[in-house]
Design a protein around this motif. Structure first.
Motif, PDB file in Angstrom:
ATOM      1  N   UNK A   1     -21.234   8.262 -22.030  1.00 14.58           N
ATOM      2  CA  UNK A   1     -22.584   7.629 -22.908  1.00 14.58           C
ATOM      3  C   UNK A   1     -23.616   8.446 -22.373  1.00 14.58           C
ATOM      4  N   UNK A   2     -23.825   8.489 -21.055  1.00 12.72           N
ATOM      5  CA  UNK A   2     -24.930   9.587 -20.732  1.00 12.72           C
ATOM      6  C   UNK A   2     -24.595  10.928 -20.995  1.00 12.72           C
ATOM      7  N   UNK A   3     -23.519  11.484 -21.161  1.00 15.86           N
ATOM      8  CA  UNK A   3     -23.379  12.936 -21.844  1.00 15.86           C
ATOM      9  C   UNK A   3     -23.814  12.945 -23.150  1.00 15.86           C
ATOM     10  N   UNK A   4     -23.424  11.850 -23.882  1.00 18.33           N
ATOM     11  CA  UNK A   4     -23.798  11.888 -25.446  1.00 18.33           C
ATOM     12  C   UNK A   4     -25.397  11.764 -25.672  1.00 18.33           C
ATOM     13  N   UNK A   5     -25.941  10.891 -24.921  1.00 19.80           N
ATOM     14  CA  UNK A   5     -27.399  10.685 -24.889  1.00 19.80           C
ATOM     15  C   UNK A   5     -27.871  12.024 -24.424  1.00 19.80           C
ATOM     16  N   UNK A   6     -27.418  12.628 -23.401  1.00 16.26           N
ATOM     17  CA  UNK A   6     -27.953  13.949 -23.162  1.00 16.26           C
ATOM     18  C   UNK A   6     -27.746  15.088 -24.138  1.00 16.26           C
ATOM     19  N   UNK A   7     -26.683  15.114 -24.710  1.00 16.27           N
ATOM     20  CA  UNK A   7     -26.425  15.911 -25.729  1.00 16.27           C
ATOM     21  C   UNK A   7     -27.419  15.799 -26.755  1.00 16.27           C
ATOM     22  N   UNK A   8     -27.592  14.647 -27.354  1.00 13.21           N
ATOM     23  CA  UNK A   8     -28.672  14.426 -28.285  1.00 13.21           C
ATOM     24  C   UNK A   8     -29.741  15.454 -28.278  1.00 13.21           C
ATOM     25  N   UNK A   9     -30.407  15.571 -26.963  1.00 11.06           N
ATOM     26  CA  UNK A   9     -31.376  16.616 -26.948  1.00 11.06           C
ATOM     27  C   UNK A   9     -31.308  18.011 -27.182  1.00 11.06           C
ATOM     28  N   UNK A  10     -30.017  18.291 -27.141  1.00 12.61           N
ATOM     29  CA  UNK A  10     -29.278  19.665 -27.646  1.00 12.61           C
ATOM     30  C   UNK A  10     -29.636  20.644 -26.778  1.00 12.61           C
ATOM     31  N   UNK A  11     -29.696  20.655 -25.386  1.00 11.20           N
ATOM     32  CA  UNK A  11     -29.945  21.533 -24.338  1.00 11.20           C
ATOM     33  C   UNK A  11     -28.651  21.853 -23.829  1.00 11.20           C
ATOM     34  N   UNK A  12     -27.482  21.216 -23.942  1.00 11.36           N
ATOM     35  CA  UNK A  12     -26.229  21.383 -23.259  1.00 11.36           C
ATOM     36  C   UNK A  12     -25.695  22.943 -23.406  1.00 11.36           C
ATOM     37  N   UNK A  13     -25.735  23.435 -24.561  1.00 11.20           N
ATOM     38  CA  UNK A  13     -25.556  24.980 -24.533  1.00 11.20           C
ATOM     39  C   UNK A  13     -26.222  26.044 -23.663  1.00 11.20           C
ATOM     40  N   UNK A  14     -27.433  25.332 -23.266  1.00  8.36           N
ATOM     41  CA  UNK A  14     -28.338  26.261 -22.509  1.00  8.36           C
ATOM     42  C   UNK A  14     -27.639  25.924 -20.759  1.00  8.36           C
ATOM     43  N   UNK A  15     -27.376  24.715 -20.477  1.00  7.68           N
ATOM     44  CA  UNK A  15     -27.110  24.571 -19.301  1.00  7.68           C
ATOM     45  C   UNK A  15     -25.563  25.204 -19.187  1.00  7.68           C
ATOM     46  N   UNK A  16     -24.721  25.238 -20.363  1.00  8.96           N
ATOM     47  CA  UNK A  16     -23.395  25.709 -19.995  1.00  8.96           C
ATOM     48  C   UNK A  16     -23.589  27.279 -19.926  1.00  8.96           C
ATOM     49  N   UNK A  17     -24.475  27.728 -20.376  1.00  4.02           N
ATOM     50  CA  UNK A  17     -24.942  29.170 -20.451  1.00  4.02           C
ATOM     51  C   UNK A  17     -25.304  29.843 -19.093  1.00  4.02           C
ATOM     52  N   UNK A  18     -26.244  28.948 -18.511  1.00  8.14           N
ATOM     53  CA  UNK A  18     -26.597  29.240 -17.294  1.00  8.14           C
ATOM     54  C   UNK A  18     -25.539  29.228 -16.330  1.00  8.14           C
ATOM     55  N   UNK A  19     -24.611  28.271 -16.762  1.00  6.14           N
ATOM     56  CA  UNK A  19     -23.399  28.033 -15.603  1.00  6.14           C
ATOM     57  C   UNK A  19     -22.692  29.389 -15.884  1.00  6.14           C
ATOM     58  N   UNK A  20     -22.412  29.868 -17.158  1.00  7.56           N
ATOM     59  CA  UNK A  20     -21.576  31.069 -17.549  1.00  7.56           C
ATOM     60  C   UNK A  20     -22.125  32.254 -16.733  1.00  7.56           C
ATOM     61  N   UNK A  21     -23.678  32.427 -16.823  1.00  9.63           N
ATOM     62  CA  UNK A  21     -24.416  33.408 -16.287  1.00  9.63           C
ATOM     63  C   UNK A  21     -24.004  33.541 -14.732  1.00  9.63           C
ATOM     64  N   UNK A  22     -24.114  32.414 -14.259  1.00 11.29           N
ATOM     65  CA  UNK A  22     -24.216  32.351 -12.724  1.00 11.29           C
ATOM     66  C   UNK A  22     -22.618  32.610 -12.257  1.00 11.29           C
ATOM     67  N   UNK A  23     -21.664  32.170 -13.139  1.00  7.61           N
ATOM     68  CA  UNK A  23     -20.169  32.282 -12.745  1.00  7.61           C
ATOM     69  C   UNK A  23     -19.990  33.786 -12.845  1.00  7.61           C
TER      70      UNK A  23
END
Lengths: 121, 908
Positions: free
Chosen positions: B63-85
């Motif tokens: 539920x937390x993830x869903x609520x969080x995803x509502x704001x539409x930033x999860x792509x940015x977070x995973x992008x940042x993760x990918x960049x770091x990786x």
């Protein structure tokens, strides 16, 4: 506009699903009547005022509240409950009231249409 | 629902996302506790209530993830993760990363730099109003023969005025003097003269171009309507900045050029550099003042003093074809209507054949373009090939890497990573690589194009050219490389994410794309080898050609000669009005410099080498020779042949007996002797330059060896030399043959000149050797850069071969182990690898040779001293490629031969 799809409860109580798209309407209306409420109170209020027929799934409620925050229909602030605990209270904004009127008229139009269909049969 | 408000809230959330998460968590915990209490109230035990509440609530994290995803930033977070990786992955294999980045940087940098120069020289439009309407009469060639009627590149001032009045196709017509007057002028109030490049233009020049002055006014037709009456000048923005430090009172300043004071009436716009690309005038002066600007052109009223380029702005709706027919009609009429037209049989014939071609002038005139358009196109081709090789390299490296990562990807998939997520991650990594490489490329390009401009300028002052990076090409190149990285970074990603997980996990490193099944990587290596061959052979050809040019027999000795220019006209001397005074100056300088220690000989001349020409037809009475042969003249002082060490073959040198009043004499070149005087010795024979009149009569007193005069590749020219005592002219060139150090001699020579007249401006002090080198700047540019890029291509290909082979060896360790266990010798396993390399390189060469042969034909124009294919270049390129490839393959081969069968087999 999708209000989180309420899933079938596994409690087995006789409870009905909230019709798709009406979750916002219910939350908006509840807040309009009751003023400031936190998440649990919203769910509780909806349940009570529908005599336990409609139960709001937490899984839908919180994402829906976030979406309403983004849209600017509600604002949230931290407060203290009667039980002296910290809770996040939601209040309707002007945009929220406008949205409520919109949703109500939309709902009534749809409901009226459905009713007409039912009555002709 | 105001959108900006919505985005503002989203952004606020992004910056406080840690707070957001803890708020949400606390909120939901409260919800759960209240629910639990409610259950207790209705009679459940605390434990039952707890579990009921939890059941009802469901997966809180979700539920937390869903609520969080509502704001539409999860792509940015995973992008940042990918960049770091991705960054970590890149740093884990630094060698591969460095190679990929260097390939990209060089590919992108070189392409952008060369194209920026190409664009500036060839493609960019003039910064004027609607440049596509501008038309030039002729092709913009600046070396006509002053005797010919019917030449169509240069025109006289009266012709310009006639055309302007009578044409029906141009809304404006303008004339530009065909050369810049490099004078030394003085800003009023100063004592030092400074070099100024003056462009003489008709008053209609600026109105024709549609250029507006930011300060003051530009020239107009009224400035040009009567000779000698309009001492006005427009200065360039650059000159205003450089010489006047952007003085706001520029319109009150005055310039002394020659003996005339010019008022500055305006400043040209910053982006305006005139109409010739690569020549930025400092000052524009109306043609009506031409005589006042040294060397003082006197053609304002001369019907046949043809020294002007003419251009016109087409009227709206007029086609080039209509304009061509109108201009050609008028051309014949105007020239024939001049009362002093010499319409003899020969001229009439030439005139009737003359056609004036109209050339679009949108990109301006440019001698630079004539010289460099071919070299630049060749270089553009070369760097495009380098870019291809670089792309192939990146593709290969990424392919190899993703294959070795197959197991890692399989593990991640097994742990629940979605396929799209893995592909997205690989995409991000490739993108990261491409972007970092691209950034390096841009940095490289901005340094490289300045370097390139200096190379093109060939040791002279840097050519005034705007070579700022070409954004369009930069974007194109970036797009190509990014696409390469993305395609080759993700093709394997698709392949490896589709695989059967269990088999990959079980089989370890040997299952995926084993050595035998990687045709893509092999094809890439083969194409790299072919392209490298093309570039290497090209480089060999250009170097060979350059060596040939450097070994050309000049006819004179270019070593140990200092040459400089003396601008005597700017210092008030004139061969026209007071030739005795100027001649005295020359004699004095010659005498004083000759007596300096270390100086062996010194002389004045009109030309030395590659400085243009002055030519006429000559008439030899009694000889049946072609009268249309151009003879190029040089005017020299007596010491010229000694200074240049040009051997006298027959007759005598000029001497004190040749004076202004004695019989006019000439020394001719061997070629002229053979052409004009085919029978017997020419000594004592008479001939006429231009026409048969007593003042144009010359008697041959000597014959000298042929020399190169215009450029290194020309056939021997028909040249003649006149003594400066008999031909008053402002000779600019001064040559000194010296022994010892150039710098020491240069200083003492200049001091000696200034001890005679300290106001004499001295310019362009250099060696004769350097002056000759300048004439082949374009060939040098091409051969140096193509050699650099050829070697770079080989280097990149070697890395490609090394990468592929290392990968093949590591993925075939098991097979090699089995072979060895079955008794294969170490040598054989090594040979297994080498054999493959030799095969790939051979295929590459076989494909490359026909491409190379075709390419050679394209550059035939640029080659000198050999015909067709240069077998030596081809053979050495093939050998170099083979040697280097074998070297690159040696290390993986050695590794293969050292595989321990037990280790290899146990590994599985």
């Amino acid at each position: 506009m999708t209000a989180g799809t309420p899933r079938n409860s596994d409690l087995g109580d006789s409870r009905d699903e909230i019709p798709p798209g009406t979750l916002y309407l219910l939350i908006l209306k509840t807040l309009a009547v009751r003023g400031k409420l936190h998440g649990y109170e919203i769910a509780d209020n909806i349940q009570r005022s529908t005599d336990d027929i409609l139960q709001v799934e937490e899984g839908s409620l919180y994402p829906a509240l976030q979406r309403m925050l983004i849209k600017g229909w509600v604002t949230a602030e931290w407060g203290i409950t009667s039980g002296n605990r910290r809770a996040r209270y939601y209040t309707l904004t002007t945009a929220g009231r406008k949205q409520l009127r919109l949703e109500v008229s939309q709902f009534e139009r749809v409901m009226g249409a459905i009713t007409r269909v039912i009555q002709t049969v | 629902m105001s959108l900006p408000g919505e985005w503002l809230r989203r952004l606020q959330m992004l910056f406080h996302r840690r707070q957001f998460r803890s708020d949400l968590e606390e909120e939901m915990r409260l919800h759960m506790e209240l629910r639990q209490e409610q259950q207790i109230e209705i009679g459940l035990s605390p434990e039952a209530a707890f579990s009921a509440a939890h059941r009802k609530f469901g997966n809180t994290t979700r539920i937390q993830e869903n609520s969080y995803m509502t704001w539409g930033w999860e792509w940015l977070e995973s992008f940042a993760q990918d960049i770091a990786y991705g960054t970590r992955a890149m740093l884990r294999s630094p060698a591969l990363t460095v190679v990929a980045l260097v390939s990209l940087a060089l590919g992108i940098g070189a392409n952008t730099a060369i194209f920026s120069l190409l664009d500036a020289v060839m493609l960019r439009s003039l910064p004027v109003r609607e440049p596509q309407q501008l038309i030039l009469l002729g092709h913009g060639e600046d070396n006509g023969n002053s005797d010919d009627r019917g030449q169509t590149d240069l025109y006289s001032y009266p012709f310009y005025r006639q055309l302007q009045q009578r044409n029906a196709v141009f809304s404006y017509t303008a004339a530009v003097f065909s050369v810049l007057n490099a004078v030394h002028g003085t800003v009023e109030g100063r004592t030092e003269a400074e070099p100024m490049n003056v462009q003489l233009v008709s008053g209609t020049y600026f109105p024709t171009l549609g250029v507006q002055a930011p300060i003051g006014r530009l020239l107009n037709d009224a400035d040009d309507n009567s000779e000698g009456d309009h001492p006005v000048a427009v200065v360039s923005q650059a000159w205003w900045k450089r010489s006047l430090a952007k003085d706001p009172a520029v319109l009150d300043r005055k310039l002394k050029i020659g003996s005339t004071i010019f008022s500055i009436v305006g400043v040209a716009p910053a982006e305006f550099f005139g109409t010739e690309v690569g020549k930025a005038p400092d000052i524009w002066i109306p043609l009506s003042m031409a005589q006042a600007v040294p060397p003082g052109w006197k053609g304002y009223k001369d019907n046949f003093s043809e020294a002007l380029y003419l251009m016109g702005r087409l009227k709206p709706g007029v086609t080039t074809a209509q304009a061509t027919s109108n201009v050609n009609l008028l051309y014949q009429q105007i020239i024939r209507s001049f009362p002093d037209a010499n319409l003899d049989q020969r001229n009439l014939e030439k005139l009737s054949k003359a056609r004036v071609p109209l050339t679009p002038m949108a990109n301006g005139l440019s001698s630079l373009r004539r010289e460099f358009s071919e070299p630049l196109q060749i270089l553009m081709g070369v760097v495009a090939l380098v870019l291809l090789i670089a792309c192939a390299n990146i593709a290969n490296l990424l392919l190899a890497r993703s294959t070795t990562r197959a197991r890692e990807l399989a593990v991640r998939q097994a742990l629940g990573a979605r396929r799209t997520r893995i592909i997205r991650q690989l995409l991000t990594e490739s993108l990261l690589l491409a972007l970092v490489g691209g950034a390096l490329g841009v940095a490289l390009a901005s340094v490289a194009n300045r370097l390139l401009l200096r190379m093109v300028s060939g040791g002279l002052d840097t050519i005034p050219l705007d070579v700022s990076l070409n954004t369009r090409l930069l974007l194109f190149t970036l797009a190509v490389t990014i696409a390469t990285a993305l395609v080759f970074g993700t093709v394997p990603a698709f392949r490896s994410t589709r695989l059967e997980l269990t088999s990959t996990l079980k089989a370890g490193r040997s299952s995926q794309g084993t050595g035998g099944k990687n045709p893509l990587a092999r094809a890439l290596v083969v194409s790299q080898v072919s392209l490298s061959l093309v570039l290497l052979v090209g480089a060999g050809l250009f170097l060979h050609s350059l060596v040939n040019l450097n070994n050309v027999d000049l006819g004179f000795n270019k070593e140990n000669v200092l040459r400089l220019q003396i601008d005597s006209t700017s210092a008030g001397y004139s061969g026209d009005t007071d030739s005795v005074r100027e001649l005295n100056l020359y004699h004095q300088i010659e005498d004083r410099v000759s007596s300096l220690p270390g100086v062996k000989a010194a002389s004045f001349s009109l030309f030395t080498f590659h400085e243009g020409s002055w030519n006429n037809n000559v008439i030899v009475p009694g000889m049946n020779v072609d009268q249309n042969i151009d003879v190029k003249h040089n005017i020299i002082s007596d010491g010229y042949f000694a200074t240049m060490q040009i051997p006298l073959i027959a007759g005598r040198n000029f001497g004190p007996q040749d004076t202004a009043t004695s019989q006019h004499v000439a020394i001719i070149s061997e070629r002229m002797a053979k052409t004009m005087f085919p029978s017997g010795s020419p000594i004592g024979h008479h001939y006429y330059i231009h026409d048969v009149s007593p003042e144009n009569e010359r008697v041959v007193v000597g014959v000298v060896k042929d020399v190169k005069f215009g450029d290194l590749t020309e056939a021997p020219e028909t040249l003649d030399y006149y003594p400066h005592t008999q031909y008053a002219w402002d000779l600019g060139d001064f040559e000194v043959r010296y022994a010892g150090s150039f710098t020491a001699i240069s200083t003492t020579v200049q001091q000696a000149i200034h001890s005679i007249d300290r106001n004499l401006p001295i310019a362009d002090v250099t060696t004769l050797d350097e002056q000759i080198a300048r004439s082949i700047t374009n060939q040098r540019l091409v051969s140096q850069l193509s050699a650099f890029f050829g070697l770079l291509a080989v280097f990149l290909s070697c890395i490609g071969i090394y990468g592929l082979m290392s990968y093949v060896v590591s993925s075939r360790t098991q097979e090699i182990g089995i072979r060895m266990a079955l008794g294969a010798a170490r040598f054989d396993t090594g040979w297994l690898v080498m054999r493959e390399i030799v095969l790939l390189v051979t295929i590459g060469i076989v494909i490359g040779v026909p491409i190379t042969l075709m390419g050679t034909r394209l550059v035939a124009n640029m080659l000198y001293g050999f015909q067709g294919t240069d077998l030596a270049s081809l053979a050495s390129a093939v050998i170099l490629l083979l040697v280097v490839a074998v070297f690159a393959g040696y290390f993986p081969a050695r590794r293969a031969s050292r595989v321990d069968p037990m280790v290899a087999l146990r590994y599985e």
